[in-house]
Structures are given as C-alpha cells and as structure tokens.
Scaffold this motif. Structure first.
Motif, PDB file in Angstrom:
ATOM      1  N   LEU A  53      25.063 148.509  44.714  1.00  0.00           N
ATOM      2  CA  LEU A  53      25.234 149.928  44.380  1.00  0.00           C
ATOM      3  C   LEU A  53      26.507 150.342  44.907  1.00  0.00           C
ATOM      4  O   LEU A  53      27.287 151.213  44.055  1.00  0.00           O
ATOM      5  CB  LEU A  53      24.085 150.757  44.771  1.00  0.00           C
ATOM      6  N   SER A  54      27.004 149.789  46.031  1.00  0.00           N
ATOM      7  CA  SER A  54      28.222 150.145  46.557  1.00  0.00           C
ATOM      8  C   SER A  54      29.193 149.738  45.638  1.00  0.00           C
ATOM      9  O   SER A  54      30.336 150.343  45.359  1.00  0.00           O
ATOM     10  CB  SER A  54      28.532 149.797  48.108  1.00  0.00           C
ATOM     11  N   LEU A  55      29.072 148.295  45.354  1.00  0.00           N
ATOM     12  CA  LEU A  55      30.236 147.767  44.655  1.00  0.00           C
ATOM     13  C   LEU A  55      30.340 148.265  43.239  1.00  0.00           C
ATOM     14  O   LEU A  55      31.351 148.384  42.679  1.00  0.00           O
ATOM     15  CB  LEU A  55      29.763 146.310  44.382  1.00  0.00           C
ATOM     16  N   PHE A  56      29.339 148.544  42.588  1.00  0.00           N
ATOM     17  CA  PHE A  56      29.047 149.180  41.192  1.00  0.00           C
ATOM     18  C   PHE A  56      30.007 150.685  41.167  1.00  0.00           C
ATOM     19  O   PHE A  56      30.620 150.758  40.202  1.00  0.00           O
ATOM     20  CB  PHE A  56      27.695 149.384  40.731  1.00  0.00           C
ATOM     21  N   ILE A  57      29.820 151.552  42.128  1.00  0.00           N
ATOM     22  CA  ILE A  57      30.312 152.800  42.320  1.00  0.00           C
ATOM     23  C   ILE A  57      31.936 152.485  42.628  1.00  0.00           C
ATOM     24  O   ILE A  57      32.655 153.140  41.998  1.00  0.00           O
ATOM     25  CB  ILE A  57      29.748 153.422  43.229  1.00  0.00           C
ATOM     26  N   LEU A  58      32.136 151.591  43.620  1.00  0.00           N
ATOM     27  CA  LEU A  58      33.706 151.703  43.919  1.00  0.00           C
ATOM     28  C   LEU A  58      34.474 150.768  42.742  1.00  0.00           C
ATOM     29  O   LEU A  58      35.543 151.368  42.494  1.00  0.00           O
ATOM     30  CB  LEU A  58      33.892 150.737  45.257  1.00  0.00           C
ATOM     31  N   ILE A  59      33.886 149.900  42.293  1.00  0.00           N
ATOM     32  CA  ILE A  59      34.578 149.248  41.119  1.00  0.00           C
ATOM     33  C   ILE A  59      34.982 150.038  40.108  1.00  0.00           C
ATOM     34  O   ILE A  59      36.048 150.145  39.400  1.00  0.00           O
ATOM     35  CB  ILE A  59      33.794 147.927  40.518  1.00  0.00           C
ATOM     36  N   ASN A  60      33.947 151.004  39.484  1.00  0.00           N
ATOM     37  CA  ASN A  60      34.000 151.924  38.587  1.00  0.00           C
ATOM     38  C   ASN A  60      35.126 152.888  38.963  1.00  0.00           C
ATOM     39  O   ASN A  60      36.149 153.570  38.201  1.00  0.00           O
ATOM     40  CB  ASN A  60      32.843 152.700  38.000  1.00  0.00           C
ATOM     41  N   LEU A  61      35.234 153.470  40.151  1.00  0.00           N
ATOM     42  CA  LEU A  61      35.856 154.531  40.677  1.00  0.00           C
ATOM     43  C   LEU A  61      37.376 154.069  40.574  1.00  0.00           C
ATOM     44  O   LEU A  61      38.213 154.680  40.318  1.00  0.00           O
ATOM     45  CB  LEU A  61      35.612 155.001  42.149  1.00  0.00           C
ATOM     46  N   PHE A  62      37.756 152.730  41.171  1.00  0.00           N
ATOM     47  CA  PHE A  62      38.935 152.155  41.318  1.00  0.00           C
ATOM     48  C   PHE A  62      39.436 151.857  39.687  1.00  0.00           C
ATOM     49  O   PHE A  62      40.793 151.827  39.502  1.00  0.00           O
ATOM     50  CB  PHE A  62      38.986 150.823  42.248  1.00  0.00           C
ATOM     51  N   ILE A  63      38.655 151.467  38.835  1.00  0.00           N
ATOM     52  CA  ILE A  63      39.052 151.151  37.500  1.00  0.00           C
ATOM     53  C   ILE A  63      39.386 152.341  36.830  1.00  0.00           C
ATOM     54  O   ILE A  63      40.325 152.440  36.198  1.00  0.00           O
ATOM     55  CB  ILE A  63      37.912 150.356  36.804  1.00  0.00           C
ATOM     56  N   TRP A  64      38.579 153.444  36.957  1.00  0.00           N
ATOM     57  CA  TRP A  64      39.045 154.729  36.017  1.00  0.00           C
ATOM     58  C   TRP A  64      39.589 155.963  36.722  1.00  0.00           C
ATOM     59  O   TRP A  64      40.094 156.483  36.037  1.00  0.00           O
ATOM     60  CB  TRP A  64      37.477 155.040  35.510  1.00  0.00           C
ATOM     61  N   GLY A  92      36.576 158.177  49.545  1.00  0.00           N
ATOM     62  CA  GLY A  92      35.760 159.440  50.042  1.00  0.00           C
ATOM     63  C   GLY A  92      34.979 159.749  48.939  1.00  0.00           C
ATOM     64  O   GLY A  92      33.943 160.138  49.199  1.00  0.00           O
ATOM     65  N   GLU A  93      35.624 159.627  47.659  1.00  0.00           N
ATOM     66  CA  GLU A  93      34.671 159.878  46.721  1.00  0.00           C
ATOM     67  C   GLU A  93      33.445 159.320  46.532  1.00  0.00           C
ATOM     68  O   GLU A  93      32.337 159.614  46.133  1.00  0.00           O
ATOM     69  CB  GLU A  93      35.594 160.098  45.327  1.00  0.00           C
ATOM     70  N   GLY A  94      33.781 157.955  46.630  1.00  0.00           N
ATOM     71  CA  GLY A  94      32.860 157.035  46.707  1.00  0.00           C
ATOM     72  C   GLY A  94      31.626 157.071  47.837  1.00  0.00           C
ATOM     73  O   GLY A  94      30.345 157.014  47.704  1.00  0.00           O
ATOM     74  N   ALA A  95      32.116 157.434  49.111  1.00  0.00           N
ATOM     75  CA  ALA A  95      31.302 157.908  49.892  1.00  0.00           C
ATOM     76  C   ALA A  95      30.316 159.072  49.568  1.00  0.00           C
ATOM     77  O   ALA A  95      29.074 158.865  50.055  1.00  0.00           O
ATOM     78  CB  ALA A  95      31.922 157.959  51.345  1.00  0.00           C
ATOM     79  N   ALA A  96      30.919 160.229  49.066  1.00  0.00           N
ATOM     80  CA  ALA A  96      29.969 161.289  48.726  1.00  0.00           C
ATOM     81  C   ALA A  96      29.054 160.992  47.659  1.00  0.00           C
ATOM     82  O   ALA A  96      27.716 161.140  47.843  1.00  0.00           O
ATOM     83  CB  ALA A  96      31.028 162.243  48.307  1.00  0.00           C
ATOM     84  N   ILE A  97      29.452 159.975  46.648  1.00  0.00           N
ATOM     85  CA  ILE A  97      28.443 159.521  45.662  1.00  0.00           C
ATOM     86  C   ILE A  97      27.395 158.746  46.185  1.00  0.00           C
ATOM     87  O   ILE A  97      26.255 159.012  45.948  1.00  0.00           O
ATOM     88  CB  ILE A  97      29.163 158.947  44.467  1.00  0.00           C
ATOM     89  N   MET A  98      27.685 158.019  46.964  1.00  0.00           N
ATOM     90  CA  MET A  98      26.739 156.949  47.602  1.00  0.00           C
ATOM     91  C   MET A  98      25.894 157.758  48.624  1.00  0.00           C
ATOM     92  O   MET A  98      24.523 157.393  48.862  1.00  0.00           O
ATOM     93  CB  MET A  98      27.427 155.976  48.449  1.00  0.00           C
ATOM     94  N   ALA A  99      26.370 158.853  49.374  1.00  0.00           N
ATOM     95  CA  ALA A  99      25.625 159.653  49.875  1.00  0.00           C
ATOM     96  C   ALA A  99      24.475 160.321  49.155  1.00  0.00           C
ATOM     97  O   ALA A  99      23.289 160.411  49.814  1.00  0.00           O
ATOM     98  CB  ALA A  99      26.684 160.748  50.957  1.00  0.00           C
ATOM     99  N   LEU A 100      24.759 160.733  48.117  1.00  0.00           N
ATOM    100  CA  LEU A 100      23.796 161.323  47.168  1.00  0.00           C
ATOM    101  C   LEU A 100      22.816 160.496  46.657  1.00  0.00           C
ATOM    102  O   LEU A 100      21.693 160.782  46.568  1.00  0.00           O
ATOM    103  CB  LEU A 100      24.750 162.053  45.994  1.00  0.00           C
ATOM    104  N   LEU A 101      23.124 159.254  46.114  1.00  0.00           N
ATOM    105  CA  LEU A 101      22.428 158.258  45.424  1.00  0.00           C
ATOM    106  C   LEU A 101      21.556 157.434  46.426  1.00  0.00           C
ATOM    107  O   LEU A 101      20.298 157.029  46.029  1.00  0.00           O
ATOM    108  CB  LEU A 101      23.196 157.426  44.665  1.00  0.00           C
ATOM    109  N   PHE A 102      22.302 157.152  47.578  1.00  0.00           N
ATOM    110  CA  PHE A 102      21.509 156.176  48.615  1.00  0.00           C
ATOM    111  C   PHE A 102      21.005 156.808  49.616  1.00  0.00           C
ATOM    112  O   PHE A 102      19.763 156.743  49.956  1.00  0.00           O
ATOM    113  CB  PHE A 102      22.644 155.145  48.826  1.00  0.00           C
TER     114      PHE A 102
END
Length: 280
Positions: A53-64, A92-102
């Motif tokens: 989950l972490s990889l998926f979120i961070l990869i997409n955030l850095f790509i887009w 930080g954005e990734g941490a916020a999203i992961m806090a919500l989802l995970f």
C-alpha cells in the motif's frame, strides 16, 4: 520572570534532558522490536499489505505530483531547497493518505496487542487485566494475552489531527525552516495521542488526561516530532507505525514506575502535594 514565548524558545532550541529522553523513545521502540522476537508474529500479517500500500501511494504521488509541486515551490525558493521541501511535501501527503487508509482501519488492533504485550513483558499485567485476561504463566507475552473484553483502541481516529496535518502542509513552502516548523506543530498534537491507550488503561477522564499531558507538554511534543519524522521515511513508515506502539509502551512503563513511586512517597508522608492530581 521569563515570558511564555521566551520559555518556549528556550525549550525548543535547547531542549531539557527530559525532552531529549522523550525524543529517543521512538528509536528505543525500534531497537526493542528488533531484539524481541515475540513481537514478530504481530507485525508479520500487517507488513506485506502495508508495504504494498505504501509503495503504491508513494509511487503514484511522485509520478503525478512531485514535479508540479517542485515547480511551484521554485517560485519561492532559491537554490535546491525546492527539491528538498518538495520531497518532504510529497512524503507528508503520502503519510496523511496512509494514515486515513491504513492506520485508521487496519493497524489499530495490532497496535493494541503490541502495546499490551510490551506492558506485560515489563511486569504491568495489572494495567491490562481490566481490559483483557492475561495468563498468569508463560514466557511469551503475546500468547499470554486474551481477547479484549472491553472496547480497546490504541489511538482515536482524530479528524482534527488529520485536518491540522493537511492545513500545515503548506508550511513546506517556506524555505529551510518550513519542514522543521511543520514537524513541530504537528508533533504537538501527535505525541499525546500515542498514549491514548495508556490513559484508558489508567481509567483517566478528560480532566486527568489533560493534566497529565500538560505537565509533559514539551516531552510529548518532541516525542511527536520524532514519531512524525519516522512516518516520512518511505516504505519503512509502516514498520515504524508498529514500532511506535512499542516505544509508547516503553515510555508508559517508565512513567508508571515514576507515578507509582511518587504515590508511595506521598502515602508514606515523604513527599507532600497540595493537589491530589499531581499523583497522576
């Protein structure tokens, strides 16, 4: 007499010994986790989906989002600081999203088990038994834990914390000082939430909880700063989410020793207190 602002500046720039000790607990939690295999089974079931989950979120955030945000930051920054702040902004954005989802939906039960098992290991079964049975014998603290008999939450899902986290993200726009300021302001809220389980085990009401935290405001703030800094580490942040439960339990065990020793001294007349809440 020094003003509150002067005291705050002094505490921030020259933290006291207690603040430094508090800030080291997240690292103590990592070391304890690595050196105590009884905790491994609790993390095993969570780490694989967490890492994916972490990889998926961070990869997409850095790509887009990474390059557009760095380009925007470059309007306010000189030199290479836009790239540094942009990296922290995306993390930080990734941490916020992961806090919500995970954190809110998948890890809380595991954190409760980790926290309780560390307290049992430290000899504080009496704190845990009001919320779940604990076997009298056994070498494995995790296996000694029974199913919770009362509602057991490691940390409340704090909408306010998430909102503040998002609101403070633009601080990363500020060159050089933006990232430390962001960590400090969000750490102020995050630190005490890591002891929510401890306060529940003690049976504290809101007034007692607030009084306990108020006397240790800067300790909790510095603990929260380091906790959030570890949450910005790519991929490993999910592991550090679990080791945070270890660190908060280790700190709770030390605070409990201190609290009980103080109560004994007061009861035996060795130390006088006007306010009975000082014992908490």
């Amino acid at each position: 007499m020094r003003s509150p602002l002067e005291i705050a500046r002094t505490t921030f720039y020259r933290p006291t010994r207690d603040n430094v000790v508090a800030s080291l607990y997240p690292f103590k939690g990592i070391i304890f986790f690595m050196t105590h295999p009884f905790l491994y089974p609790l993390a095993k079931a969570r780490l694989i989906p967490a890492v994916l989950l972490s990889l998926f979120i961070l990869i997409n955030l850095f790509i887009w989002t990474f390059i557009p945000q760095v380009a925007f930051l470059a309007l306010f920054h000189r030199g290479g600081s836009a790239w540094v702040n942009g990296t922290f902004l995306v993390l930080g954005e990734g941490a916020a999203i992961m806090a919500l989802l995970f954190e809110a939906f998948l890890v809380d039960e595991t954190q409760v088990d980790i926290f309780d098992s560390v307290l049992v290991y430290k000899g504080f079964e009496d704190l845990v038994t009001d919320f779940r049975p604990v076997a009298a014998e056994g070498d494995d603290p995790v296996k000694r834990l029974g199913k919770p008999t009362r509602s057991s939450v490691y940390g409340p899902f704090s909408v306010r914390q998430i909102v503040e986290f998002v609101v403070f993200l633009p601080l990363n726009l500020i060159p050089y000082v933006g990232v430390p300021l962001f960590l400090f302001l969000t750490g102020y809220r995050a630190g005490p939430l890591q002891h929510w389980r401890y306060f529940k085990l003690l049976g504290f009401d809101k007034k007692q909880r607030n009084a306990f935290v108020k006397r240790r405001t800067w300790q909790y703030t510095w603990y929260g700063v380091v906790y959030l800094l570890l949450q910005l580490v790519p991929v490993l942040s999910m592991l550090f989410l679990l080791t945070a439960a270890v660190s908060s339990a280790l700190w709770a065990a030390d605070l409990e020793i201190e609290r009980r020793n103080l109560a004994v001294r007061i009861q035996t007349g060795q130390e006088y207190r006007d306010d009975p809440e000082d014992t908490v």
